[in-house]
Write a protein that holds these residues in place. Sequence first.
Motif, PDB file in Angstrom:
ATOM      1  N   GLU A 192      23.120   3.718  -7.423  1.00 15.52           N
ATOM      2  CA  GLU A 192      21.768   3.364  -7.560  1.00 15.52           C
ATOM      3  C   GLU A 192      20.801   2.678  -7.042  1.00 15.52           C
ATOM      4  OE1 GLU A 192      24.618   3.689  -9.702  1.00 15.52           O
ATOM      5  OE2 GLU A 192      24.355   5.286 -10.540  1.00 15.52           O
ATOM      6  N   LYS A 193      21.381   1.488  -6.689  1.00 10.82           N
ATOM      7  CA  LYS A 193      20.663   0.454  -5.910  1.00 10.82           C
ATOM      8  C   LYS A 193      20.166   0.928  -4.731  1.00 10.82           C
ATOM      9  CE  LYS A 193      22.265  -3.598  -8.407  1.00 10.82           C
ATOM     10  NZ  LYS A 193      22.964  -4.759  -8.603  1.00 10.82           N
ATOM     11  N   LEU A 194      21.252   1.230  -3.825  1.00  8.82           N
ATOM     12  CA  LEU A 194      20.953   2.050  -2.345  1.00  8.82           C
ATOM     13  C   LEU A 194      20.325   3.104  -2.488  1.00  8.82           C
ATOM     14  CD1 LEU A 194      24.290   1.768  -1.070  1.00  8.82           C
ATOM     15  CD2 LEU A 194      22.513   0.203  -0.580  1.00  8.82           C
ATOM     16  N   LEU A 195      20.041   4.033  -3.452  1.00 11.24           N
ATOM     17  CA  LEU A 195      18.999   5.152  -3.750  1.00 11.24           C
ATOM     18  C   LEU A 195      17.767   4.551  -4.068  1.00 11.24           C
ATOM     19  CD1 LEU A 195      21.110   7.795  -5.563  1.00 11.24           C
ATOM     20  CD2 LEU A 195      20.267   8.301  -3.412  1.00 11.24           C
ATOM     21  N   ALA A 196      17.513   3.520  -4.742  1.00  6.05           N
ATOM     22  CA  ALA A 196      16.206   2.937  -4.735  1.00  6.05           C
ATOM     23  C   ALA A 196      15.717   2.373  -3.628  1.00  6.05           C
ATOM     24  CB  ALA A 196      16.431   1.854  -6.069  1.00  6.05           C
ATOM     25  N   ALA A 197      16.357   1.759  -2.637  1.00  5.15           N
ATOM     26  CA  ALA A 197      16.077   1.244  -1.566  1.00  5.15           C
ATOM     27  C   ALA A 197      15.619   2.353  -0.693  1.00  5.15           C
ATOM     28  CB  ALA A 197      17.376   0.287  -0.944  1.00  5.15           C
ATOM     29  N   LYS A 198      16.342   3.353  -0.369  1.00  7.80           N
ATOM     30  CA  LYS A 198      15.950   4.529   0.068  1.00  7.80           C
ATOM     31  C   LYS A 198      14.647   5.242  -0.053  1.00  7.80           C
ATOM     32  CE  LYS A 198      17.828   8.548   2.550  1.00  7.80           C
ATOM     33  NZ  LYS A 198      18.973   9.146   2.759  1.00  7.80           N
ATOM     34  N   MET A 210      13.112   1.278   2.593  1.00 13.41           N
ATOM     35  CA  MET A 210      13.826   0.166   3.429  1.00 13.41           C
ATOM     36  C   MET A 210      14.669   0.712   4.520  1.00 13.41           C
ATOM     37  SD  MET A 210      12.519  -2.420   1.729  1.00 13.41           S
ATOM     38  CE  MET A 210      11.452  -2.635   0.258  1.00 13.41           C
ATOM     39  N   THR A 211      14.446  -0.221   5.586  1.00 14.51           N
ATOM     40  CA  THR A 211      15.512   0.277   6.504  1.00 14.51           C
ATOM     41  C   THR A 211      16.681  -0.558   6.861  1.00 14.51           C
ATOM     42  OG1 THR A 211      14.080  -1.233   8.010  1.00 14.51           O
ATOM     43  CG2 THR A 211      13.422   1.132   7.934  1.00 14.51           C
ATOM     44  N   LYS A 212      16.738  -1.605   6.056  1.00 14.38           N
ATOM     45  CA  LYS A 212      17.982  -2.412   5.960  1.00 14.38           C
ATOM     46  C   LYS A 212      18.268  -3.220   4.706  1.00 14.38           C
ATOM     47  CE  LYS A 212      17.698  -5.769   9.303  1.00 14.38           C
ATOM     48  NZ  LYS A 212      17.574  -7.191  10.160  1.00 14.38           N
ATOM     49  N   VAL A 213      19.547  -3.140   4.286  1.00 14.71           N
ATOM     50  CA  VAL A 213      19.688  -3.680   3.102  1.00 14.71           C
ATOM     51  C   VAL A 213      21.100  -4.497   3.478  1.00 14.71           C
ATOM     52  CG1 VAL A 213      20.773  -3.036   0.971  1.00 14.71           C
ATOM     53  CG2 VAL A 213      19.326  -1.453   2.133  1.00 14.71           C
TER      54      VAL A 213
END
Length: 782
Positions: free
Chosen positions: A722-728, A732-735
């Motif tokens: 869920e967090k990576l989907l929110a970042a996308k 965001m390009t770097k996590v």
Amino acid sequence: MRKKVYQTLPMIVFRDLVMMPETSVHIDVKREDSLKTIEYAMKENLDVFVVTAKDAALGDTFSRKDLYEIGTIVQAKQMLKLPKDVVRVMLLGQTRAKIKSVVEDPMTGHMATVAAVETQKDSLSDTQRRAYLKTVKDILIQCESNGIITNETVVNTLKKVRSLETLVDLIAEAAPITTAQKQKILETMDLKERTEALLEILLNEIEIGQIRTEIVGKLRECVNKNQRDYVLREQMKVIRQELGEEDSQDEGEQYLKRLEEVDPPIEVREKIAKEIKKFQNLPYSSSESAVLRNYIETVLEYPWNKSTTENSNLKDAMNQLEKDHYGLEKVKERIIDYLAVRNLSGRKDAPILCLVGPPGTGKTSIAHSIATALHKEYGRIALGGVRDEAEIRGHRKTYIGAMPGRIVSAITKTGVNNPLILLDEIDKTSSDYKGDTSSALLEVLDGEQNSHFVDHYFEVPVDLSSVLFIATANDASTIPAPLRDRMELIEVNSYTENEKFHIAKLYLLPKQRAKNGLKSSQFKMTDGAVHKLIRDYTREAGVRSLERRIERLMQKAARGILTEEYKMLRVTEKKLVELLGVEPYSAEDRDHTDRVGVVTGLAWTKVGGDTLQIEVNILNGKGGLVLTGNLGDVMKESAQIALSYVRTLPDIKKMPENYFEKHQIHLHVPEGATPKDGPSAGITMALAIYSALVNRPVNGRLAMTGEISLKGQVLPIGGLKEKLLAAKNAGMTKVFVPAKNQKNVNELKAEIIEGMDIIYVSDMREVIAGGIVKRGFALKQK
């Protein structure tokens, strides 16, 4: 203020009686000391002070503290001797007086030193006095109509009084109020307060009178109805006998016949047969007969021996799940594995499945698909907000309006004893003084116990072992541990944009076309419009908002077709803005500027992932860390840990020794109305503090998540998908992700992390090195 003038007067003590000024009363005097007082007063032509005892059982010997402080100076008139040494005296009230001391004289009885007290009238203007006078008279009329003051002559006399002070005292004397209430009015010196006290008492008495009248009326109606019903029932009984129709005996025979047809377990059969026998011996019209009739019919309606044959073909189950749901491969795989073991072993005590995930991800529909695939009847029990144990176990049948619990009622509604029952929103049950709902569910969901589940209404064991229970929840952490231990949790994660696109094309668009009465030729939507609708008009883990947006478009199409605005609606990307307005989540609104002291974190919520801005400012002050943004205790501790670690870094140690004593660090998380908690923002807060201290910006397209230890280690976190989907979604390009979460990232689909550089970090120094923009810097000065 006028000086008080004390005088010594003969005194009579009243028990349970208060005399008001401007009133007259006849009293029968029998006590020896009171007789002496009356004779002395009339002989010497003196006024008498009358006062009320605090205790109605006061004896002949008493002191000043046993009496109320305020009494009435009266004039004794018309003494008349009656048989048995009783003297009747007429007393005329004159004015209020305050008692100072009491002495007992063997010749004259009790004597009291008192001072007259005047009513304070300054608080009321002439206009207010007239208004209060009219109000009191209006209430007086209501008292008469409600039967509180019934003497018509007295009421007519009171209506003619023009002095507010006199009227209040006269009504207090005439109204049937308590001694304590009269004493309160007597002791109230301010005329406004005295009037309001009387009005409050009278209004209360009027309300009580109205309620009593209503109760008496209802009782009278009930008695009349019962008498009428009795006569009618007796007539019906005679008519039935004349016509040869059946009575309770015949009705009982019908129940016995149904009992044979239902063929329940022996324990249930014996219980019901006993209740039917008791029912046959009761009068048809008795209340207990109605209770037993309802109980017998309810128990006989339960499907004791009715069941469906479960479909053991796993291919059907797989096809049904694929037909109804797009994606969710791991969820489908786990469900098929579960069904395979259940079919192969024949075990009835298999773990209960609990589908956990954000709203709108298809948990409820998955359960419905399983029921369809297995050829099972489907029942749903909504547990959200249920807080009464009786909702699960049922009520005792002796209570009025008693009924079985939701479990038994849902099975009865399906008509078979082996349905699929969905326990929806099991994480939202609660408890109160009536019991704990989750504790009642422990027996239901335990395969070792639920074969003898006892519903309080049935009073006989019910076998739930053949029922397939599936639960749903948004947040597994709120489910009590004993209940969670009885279930196998299956995570239903958030959908990616690609998954949402296929769900919209394959399921939502055809569903909404049929719902809104449109043909495929009347409404079309381009792929680009669907992607834009998902990206710019919705921000959710599931697809509920997406479905509502599509429904809104269909409604506009239906209106346009009916008004002949157009024959068909083709929705394109440009058309979306015209139909739905400005995009609420436009990518152009996102700020990816490199800034000092501002870092983007990632958060998990019950409705999916979200980004979290951490802002830090360095201010001149007395030192310390200020935290704002509605943070929870765990997050506050993470901020303190982050600051403690940052202060150990070499760059920070180069600062002046008293730097942190003269500067205040303010850490803020925007959207202060939303509560925030958890440790996963630790590295985000540490980097924001470091950036602000060294005055160097952080990459604006960088997001991160991870807990920090006091020594700078980056610890693993949950809710990564869920967090990576929110970042996308946030562009965001770097996590930065904790190195120990690498195994979780490897399980994700490539489309989730596509376009993002996932960097695994295990130490805070790696976060600083990769997060700070490589530019010149200058330390904060004193």
